[in-house]
Design an enzyme around this catalytic site. Structure first.
Site, PDB file in Angstrom:
ATOM      1  CG  ASN A 112      -1.886  -1.162   1.182  1.00 57.66           C
ATOM      2  OD1 ASN A 112      -2.060  -1.778   0.129  1.00 57.66           O
ATOM      3  ND2 ASN A 112      -2.485  -1.483   2.302  1.00 57.66           N
ATOM      4  CG  HIS A 128       3.777  -1.673  -4.778  1.00 58.96           C
ATOM      5  ND1 HIS A 128       2.617  -2.397  -4.891  1.00 58.96           N
ATOM      6  CD2 HIS A 128       4.761  -2.494  -5.218  1.00 58.96           C
ATOM      7  CE1 HIS A 128       2.885  -3.608  -5.373  1.00 58.96           C
ATOM      8  NE2 HIS A 128       4.185  -3.701  -5.565  1.00 58.96           N
TER       9      HIS A 128
HETATM   10  P1  OAD Z   1      -6.282  -5.720  -4.865  1.00 57.11           P
HETATM   11  O1  OAD Z   1      -7.305  -4.660  -5.068  1.00 57.11           O
HETATM   12  O2  OAD Z   1      -5.794  -6.457  -6.054  1.00 57.11           O
HETATM   13  O3  OAD Z   1      -6.834  -6.829  -3.868  1.00 57.11           O
HETATM   14  C1  OAD Z   1      -7.438  -6.507  -2.663  1.00 57.11           C
HETATM   15  C2  OAD Z   1      -7.714  -7.793  -1.915  1.00 57.11           C
HETATM   16  O4  OAD Z   1      -8.248  -7.453  -0.644  1.00 57.11           O
HETATM   17  C3  OAD Z   1      -8.738  -8.724  -2.592  1.00 57.11           C
HETATM   18  O5  OAD Z   1      -8.222 -10.051  -2.590  1.00 57.11           O
HETATM   19  C4  OAD Z   1      -9.972  -8.630  -1.675  1.00 57.11           C
HETATM   20  O6  OAD Z   1     -10.690  -9.863  -1.605  1.00 57.11           O
HETATM   21  C5  OAD Z   1      -9.334  -8.302  -0.348  1.00 57.11           C
HETATM   22  N1  OAD Z   1     -10.189  -7.552   0.593  1.00 57.11           N
HETATM   23  C6  OAD Z   1     -11.076  -6.566   0.321  1.00 57.11           C
HETATM   24  N2  OAD Z   1     -11.596  -6.056   1.458  1.00 57.11           N
HETATM   25  C7  OAD Z   1     -11.031  -6.744   2.487  1.00 57.11           C
HETATM   26  C8  OAD Z   1     -11.143  -6.691   3.918  1.00 57.11           C
HETATM   27  N3  OAD Z   1     -11.954  -5.833   4.523  1.00 57.11           N
HETATM   28  N4  OAD Z   1     -10.397  -7.558   4.643  1.00 57.11           N
HETATM   29  C9  OAD Z   1      -9.580  -8.462   4.046  1.00 57.11           C
HETATM   30  N5  OAD Z   1      -9.426  -8.556   2.701  1.00 57.11           N
HETATM   31  C10 OAD Z   1     -10.139  -7.708   1.935  1.00 57.11           C
HETATM   32  O7  OAD Z   1      -5.094  -5.026  -4.056  1.00 57.11           O
HETATM   33  P2  OAD Z   1      -3.578  -5.480  -3.926  1.00 57.11           P
HETATM   34  O8  OAD Z   1      -3.449  -6.959  -3.917  1.00 57.11           O
HETATM   35  O9  OAD Z   1      -3.013  -4.716  -2.798  1.00 57.11           O
HETATM   36  O10 OAD Z   1       0.288  -1.618  -7.215  1.00 57.11           O
HETATM   37  O11 OAD Z   1      -2.977  -4.925  -5.279  1.00 57.11           O
HETATM   38  C11 OAD Z   1      -1.607  -5.080  -5.521  1.00 57.11           C
HETATM   39  C12 OAD Z   1      -1.058  -3.915  -6.284  1.00 57.11           C
HETATM   40  O12 OAD Z   1      -1.821  -3.716  -7.475  1.00 57.11           O
HETATM   41  C13 OAD Z   1      -1.161  -2.570  -5.586  1.00 57.11           C
HETATM   42  O13 OAD Z   1      -0.143  -2.334  -4.651  1.00 57.11           O
HETATM   43  C14 OAD Z   1      -1.065  -1.615  -6.710  1.00 57.11           C
HETATM   44  C15 OAD Z   1      -2.015  -2.291  -7.673  1.00 57.11           C
HETATM   45  O14 OAD Z   1      -1.810  -2.013  -8.970  1.00 57.11           O
HETATM   46  C16 OAD Z   1       0.919  -0.482  -7.476  1.00 57.11           C
HETATM   47  O15 OAD Z   1       0.435   0.622  -7.240  1.00 57.11           O
HETATM   48  C17 OAD Z   1       2.277  -0.676  -8.050  1.00 57.11           C
END
Ligand code: OAD
Length: 251
Positions: A112, A128
């Site tokens: 994040n 990131h």
């Molecule tokens: P995503 O938006 O891809 O995934 C978010 C995850 O959080 C999903 O698997 C949801 O099921 C889960 N989720 C949502 N609400 C939740 C809650 N209250 N408790 C637990 N889990 C929950 O986000 P990231 O995996 O962080 O990169 O994305 C990775 C990267 O893609 C980011 O850092 C960003 C983006 O492009 C850059 O900016 C380089």
């Protein structure tokens, strides 16, 4: 999942943490969702609902249309600026304190760009980048002048006149070396790896879980919509803000 199964999984996760000498935690956008910050793979809202975040967070997009990308980040900054850490961030701070008292190593690593872990008191490594920092897209110097988040005009570097951009890792860019080395080291050393609120789709961060598993760590996942990754040993399905405080209480 029944309440009994959920309780058994929570107990199993707490046992693994109690036995571990070294713990590595990777967080993603899901941990900040309960603070009101949309995740990346949620549909965007308002002004930006016709764009995909992936198409704006890239060097190609910035080169094609710097004004659009800068405006999107200014909008995101306004969206995030008043947000507060939620019970999940607070629980991880407590977990860090617990690990210190128990003489365990704990590495908290995040994808994040918000600073909610820091606001909760945690020490955290950002893979990131940082939403609140800027740098020059030409000479890479940090841009430390105050930035007015209420307006969208493009800013220029005082050294080379290059355009100022957020200090965030975009698609197609390398992760910051020092932070990445720290993450690799932490993952190679850990007995337990916890993946929290991440879809595990974006590499190289997503590969940390595999490395942890290969070197023998137990894998715990906390996710509202579990990723169904077969490498996960203990699945804690639900909201991070509800599960993590319970996990810390169970220690
Ligand atoms: P995503 O938006 O891809 O995934 C978010 C995850 O959080 C999903 O698997 C949801 O099921 C889960 N989720 C949502 N609400 C939740 C809650 N209250 N408790 C637990 N889990 C929950 O986000 P990231 O995996 O962080 O990169 O994305 C990775 C990267 O893609 C980011 O850092 C960003 C983006 O492009 C850059 O900016 C380089």
């Amino acid at each position: 999942m029944s309440d009994m199964t959920a309780l058994a999984e929570l107990t199993q996760a707490a046992d693994l943490l109690t036995q571990a000498k070294s713990i590595c935690i990777l967080t993603g956008a899901g941990i900040s969702a309960e603070s009101g910050i949309p995740t990346f793979r949620d549909k965007q809202t308002g002004l930006w609902e016709n764009y995909r975040a992936e198409d704006l967070a890239s060097i190609d997009a910035f080169e094609r249309n710097p004004q659009m990308v800068w405006s999107w980040y200014q909008w995101r900054r306004n969206l995030v600026k008043d947000k507060q850490p939620n019970p999940a961030h607070h629980a991880l701070f407590k977990l860090q304190q617990w690990a210190e008292t128990e003489h365990k190593t704990l590495a908290l690593i995040t994808q994040n760009v918000d600073d909610l872990h820091e606001q909760a008191g945690s020490k955290v490594t950002h893979l990131h980048g940082h939403l609140w920092r800027n740098k020059c897209s030409g000479c890479d110097s940090p841009y430390t002048e105050p930035v007015d988040y209420s307006q969208d005009s493009l800013l220029h570097c005082p050294h080379c006149e290059g355009l100022i951009r957020p200090d965030i890792v975009w698609f197609g860019e390398m992760l910051p070396q020092q932070e990445w080395r720290y993450a690799e080291h932490a993952v190679n050393d850990c007995d337990v790896f916890i993946s929290i609120g991440t879809s595990s789709l974006v590499y190289p961060a997503a590969g940390l879980l595999q490395v942890a598993k290969q070197q023998g760590a137990a894998i715990i996942e906390v996710n509202l919509n579990p990723t169904q990754n077969p490498l996960v040993d203990v699945e804690l399905a639900g909201k991070a803000g509800e599960i993590l405080p319970k996990l810390v209480d169970a220690l």
